[in-house]
Design a protein around this motif. Structure first.
Motif, PDB file in Angstrom:
ATOM      1  N   ASP A 127       0.803  -1.222   0.000  1.00  0.00           N
ATOM      2  CA  ASP A 127       0.000   0.000   0.000  1.00  0.00           C
ATOM      3  C   ASP A 127       0.837   1.274   0.000  1.00  0.00           C
ATOM      4  O   ASP A 127       0.471   2.253  -0.645  1.00  0.00           O
ATOM      5  CB  ASP A 127      -0.949   0.014   1.205  1.00  0.00           C
ATOM      6  N   ASP A 128       1.959   1.293   0.713  1.00  0.00           N
ATOM      7  CA  ASP A 128       2.764   2.515   0.760  1.00  0.00           C
ATOM      8  C   ASP A 128       3.368   2.846  -0.606  1.00  0.00           C
ATOM      9  O   ASP A 128       3.462   4.020  -0.982  1.00  0.00           O
ATOM     10  CB  ASP A 128       3.851   2.426   1.830  1.00  0.00           C
ATOM     11  N   ILE A 129       3.726   1.847  -1.392  1.00  0.00           N
ATOM     12  CA  ILE A 129       4.254   2.084  -2.742  1.00  0.00           C
ATOM     13  C   ILE A 129       3.135   2.618  -3.641  1.00  0.00           C
ATOM     14  O   ILE A 129       3.332   3.575  -4.399  1.00  0.00           O
ATOM     15  CB  ILE A 129       4.850   0.793  -3.337  1.00  0.00           C
ATOM     16  N   LEU A 130       1.963   2.019  -3.550  1.00  0.00           N
ATOM     17  CA  LEU A 130       0.831   2.484  -4.358  1.00  0.00           C
ATOM     18  C   LEU A 130       0.445   3.915  -3.987  1.00  0.00           C
ATOM     19  O   LEU A 130       0.121   4.725  -4.865  1.00  0.00           O
ATOM     20  CB  LEU A 130      -0.363   1.542  -4.185  1.00  0.00           C
ATOM     21  N   ALA A 131       0.513   4.245  -2.701  1.00  0.00           N
ATOM     22  CA  ALA A 131       0.206   5.615  -2.277  1.00  0.00           C
ATOM     23  C   ALA A 131       1.231   6.593  -2.842  1.00  0.00           C
ATOM     24  O   ALA A 131       0.867   7.698  -3.275  1.00  0.00           O
ATOM     25  CB  ALA A 131       0.181   5.696  -0.751  1.00  0.00           C
ATOM     26  N   ASP A 132       2.490   6.201  -2.861  1.00  0.00           N
ATOM     27  CA  ASP A 132       3.522   7.056  -3.452  1.00  0.00           C
ATOM     28  C   ASP A 132       3.246   7.291  -4.936  1.00  0.00           C
ATOM     29  O   ASP A 132       3.385   8.415  -5.432  1.00  0.00           O
ATOM     30  CB  ASP A 132       4.910   6.434  -3.292  1.00  0.00           C
ATOM     31  N   LEU A 133       2.858   6.246  -5.639  1.00  0.00           N
ATOM     32  CA  LEU A 133       2.589   6.394  -7.072  1.00  0.00           C
ATOM     33  C   LEU A 133       1.361   7.263  -7.329  1.00  0.00           C
ATOM     34  O   LEU A 133       1.330   8.024  -8.297  1.00  0.00           O
ATOM     35  CB  LEU A 133       2.424   5.019  -7.721  1.00  0.00           C
ATOM     36  N   ARG A 134       0.369   7.195  -6.456  1.00  0.00           N
ATOM     37  CA  ARG A 134      -0.809   8.065  -6.606  1.00  0.00           C
ATOM     38  C   ARG A 134      -0.460   9.529  -6.367  1.00  0.00           C
ATOM     39  O   ARG A 134      -1.118  10.421  -6.880  1.00  0.00           O
ATOM     40  CB  ARG A 134      -1.908   7.623  -5.644  1.00  0.00           C
ATOM     41  N   ALA A 135       0.616   9.779  -5.610  1.00  0.00           N
ATOM     42  CA  ALA A 135       1.019  11.153  -5.305  1.00  0.00           C
ATOM     43  C   ALA A 135       1.810  11.795  -6.442  1.00  0.00           C
ATOM     44  O   ALA A 135       2.087  12.997  -6.396  1.00  0.00           O
ATOM     45  CB  ALA A 135       1.851  11.172  -4.024  1.00  0.00           C
ATOM     46  N   LEU A 136       2.165  11.034  -7.464  1.00  0.00           N
ATOM     47  CA  LEU A 136       2.930  11.588  -8.585  1.00  0.00           C
ATOM     48  C   LEU A 136       2.070  12.529  -9.424  1.00  0.00           C
ATOM     49  O   LEU A 136       0.849  12.349  -9.504  1.00  0.00           O
ATOM     50  CB  LEU A 136       3.453  10.455  -9.477  1.00  0.00           C
ATOM     51  N   PRO A 137       2.681  13.509 -10.093  1.00  0.00           N
ATOM     52  CA  PRO A 137       1.915  14.376 -10.987  1.00  0.00           C
ATOM     53  C   PRO A 137       1.358  13.569 -12.164  1.00  0.00           C
ATOM     54  O   PRO A 137       1.972  12.605 -12.624  1.00  0.00           O
ATOM     55  CB  PRO A 137       2.943  15.414 -11.457  1.00  0.00           C
ATOM     56  N   ASP A 138       0.190  13.976 -12.640  1.00  0.00           N
ATOM     57  CA  ASP A 138      -0.538  13.205 -13.648  1.00  0.00           C
ATOM     58  C   ASP A 138       0.020  13.367 -15.061  1.00  0.00           C
ATOM     59  O   ASP A 138       0.021  12.445 -15.845  1.00  0.00           O
ATOM     60  CB  ASP A 138      -2.017  13.607 -13.626  1.00  0.00           C
ATOM     61  N   ASP A 139       0.514  14.522 -15.401  1.00  0.00           N
ATOM     62  CA  ASP A 139       0.866  14.820 -16.791  1.00  0.00           C
ATOM     63  C   ASP A 139       2.353  14.656 -17.102  1.00  0.00           C
ATOM     64  O   ASP A 139       2.829  15.184 -18.097  1.00  0.00           O
ATOM     65  CB  ASP A 139       0.419  16.228 -17.140  1.00  0.00           C
ATOM     66  N   VAL A 140       3.093  13.900 -16.293  1.00  0.00           N
ATOM     67  CA  VAL A 140       4.532  13.729 -16.488  1.00  0.00           C
ATOM     68  C   VAL A 140       4.825  12.287 -16.890  1.00  0.00           C
ATOM     69  O   VAL A 140       4.271  11.348 -16.319  1.00  0.00           O
ATOM     70  CB  VAL A 140       5.307  14.068 -15.188  1.00  0.00           C
ATOM     71  N   VAL A 141       5.701  12.131 -17.890  1.00  0.00           N
ATOM     72  CA  VAL A 141       6.149  10.801 -18.303  1.00  0.00           C
ATOM     73  C   VAL A 141       7.525  10.568 -17.677  1.00  0.00           C
ATOM     74  O   VAL A 141       8.444  11.362 -17.858  1.00  0.00           O
ATOM     75  CB  VAL A 141       6.227  10.689 -19.841  1.00  0.00           C
ATOM     76  N   PHE A 142       7.649   9.487 -16.953  1.00  0.00           N
ATOM     77  CA  PHE A 142       8.891   9.148 -16.262  1.00  0.00           C
ATOM     78  C   PHE A 142       9.642   8.094 -17.070  1.00  0.00           C
ATOM     79  O   PHE A 142       9.046   7.147 -17.578  1.00  0.00           O
ATOM     80  CB  PHE A 142       8.601   8.627 -14.852  1.00  0.00           C
ATOM     81  N   HIS A 143      10.967   8.266 -17.160  1.00  0.00           N
ATOM     82  CA  HIS A 143      11.794   7.348 -17.944  1.00  0.00           C
ATOM     83  C   HIS A 143      12.598   6.388 -17.079  1.00  0.00           C
ATOM     84  O   HIS A 143      12.970   5.316 -17.558  1.00  0.00           O
ATOM     85  CB  HIS A 143      12.742   8.149 -18.845  1.00  0.00           C
ATOM     86  N   THR A 144      12.879   6.752 -15.850  1.00  0.00           N
ATOM     87  CA  THR A 144      13.654   5.891 -14.958  1.00  0.00           C
ATOM     88  C   THR A 144      13.043   5.902 -13.560  1.00  0.00           C
ATOM     89  O   THR A 144      12.282   6.809 -13.201  1.00  0.00           O
ATOM     90  CB  THR A 144      15.121   6.364 -14.833  1.00  0.00           C
ATOM     91  N   VAL A 145      13.430   4.917 -12.776  1.00  0.00           N
ATOM     92  CA  VAL A 145      12.961   4.843 -11.389  1.00  0.00           C
ATOM     93  C   VAL A 145      13.512   6.014 -10.582  1.00  0.00           C
ATOM     94  O   VAL A 145      12.830   6.554  -9.714  1.00  0.00           O
ATOM     95  CB  VAL A 145      13.359   3.487 -10.760  1.00  0.00           C
ATOM     96  N   THR A 146      14.738   6.437 -10.891  1.00  0.00           N
ATOM     97  CA  THR A 146      15.315   7.561 -10.146  1.00  0.00           C
ATOM     98  C   THR A 146      14.572   8.861 -10.430  1.00  0.00           C
ATOM     99  O   THR A 146      14.505   9.729  -9.567  1.00  0.00           O
ATOM    100  CB  THR A 146      16.810   7.736 -10.446  1.00  0.00           C
ATOM    101  N   GLU A 147      14.011   9.003 -11.631  1.00  0.00           N
ATOM    102  CA  GLU A 147      13.180  10.188 -11.915  1.00  0.00           C
ATOM    103  C   GLU A 147      11.920  10.157 -11.058  1.00  0.00           C
ATOM    104  O   GLU A 147      11.481  11.193 -10.551  1.00  0.00           O
ATOM    105  CB  GLU A 147      12.803  10.242 -13.395  1.00  0.00           C
ATOM    106  N   ILE A 148      11.332   8.999 -10.917  1.00  0.00           N
ATOM    107  CA  ILE A 148      10.135   8.863 -10.076  1.00  0.00           C
ATOM    108  C   ILE A 148      10.491   9.180  -8.630  1.00  0.00           C
ATOM    109  O   ILE A 148       9.784   9.911  -7.944  1.00  0.00           O
ATOM    110  CB  ILE A 148       9.555   7.430 -10.184  1.00  0.00           C
ATOM    111  N   TRP A 149      11.610   8.638  -8.167  1.00  0.00           N
ATOM    112  CA  TRP A 149      12.075   8.845  -6.798  1.00  0.00           C
ATOM    113  C   TRP A 149      12.297  10.329  -6.533  1.00  0.00           C
ATOM    114  O   TRP A 149      11.934  10.840  -5.474  1.00  0.00           O
ATOM    115  CB  TRP A 149      13.349   8.035  -6.609  1.00  0.00           C
TER     116      TRP A 149
END
Length: 124
Positions: free
Chosen positions: A90-112
């Motif tokens: 659940d904590d990982i899913l909550a982190d992903l829901r907190a990401l901005p909607d209109d951004v395309v991420f290319h790497t895990v470090t960009e998401i982090w």
């Protein structure tokens, strides 16, 4: 009758025996001579060993396990679907829901980095 080397003298045989002693007996550091060891960084050079703190590295590694390769590059919804397929906690899913909607991420470090937990710059 004593058998010895017929190619070298006893002194040269002893020197050759000493050269391979570390390899044969497994003495730590036996393979490298002092002149072969790496020198420390100079004053105007970056540090040789730049590592992320252990706890932060473990958190990033844990987070990255739930981001499927097929989801990258991807936006928030693609990342969330991938994490759900990999049964993310659940904590990982909550982190992903907190990401901005209109951004395309290319790497895990960009998401982090987008989560405010680290830098997206690549480390050597």
């Amino acid at each position: 009758m004593e058998r010895g080397s017929s190619k070298h003298s006893a002194r040269v045989d002893q020197e050759m025996k000493q050269e391979v002693l570390g390899t044969v007996q497994g003495v730590a550091g036996g393979r490298a001579e002092e002149w072969k060891m790496a020198e420390p960084s100079g004053e105007d050079q970056p540090e040789v060993t730049r590592t992320v703190e252990a706890e932060a590295a473990n958190d990033l590694s844990r987070f990255g396990r739930y981001i499927g390769r097929s989801a990258l590059p991807g936006d928030r919804d693609a990342l969330r679907r991938s994490a759900e397929a990999l049964e993310a906690p659940d904590d990982i899913l909550a982190d992903l829901r907190a990401l901005p909607d209109d951004v395309v991420f290319h790497t895990v470090t960009e998401i982090w980095a987008a989560l405010g937990r680290g830098s997206a710059e690549r480390r050597p």
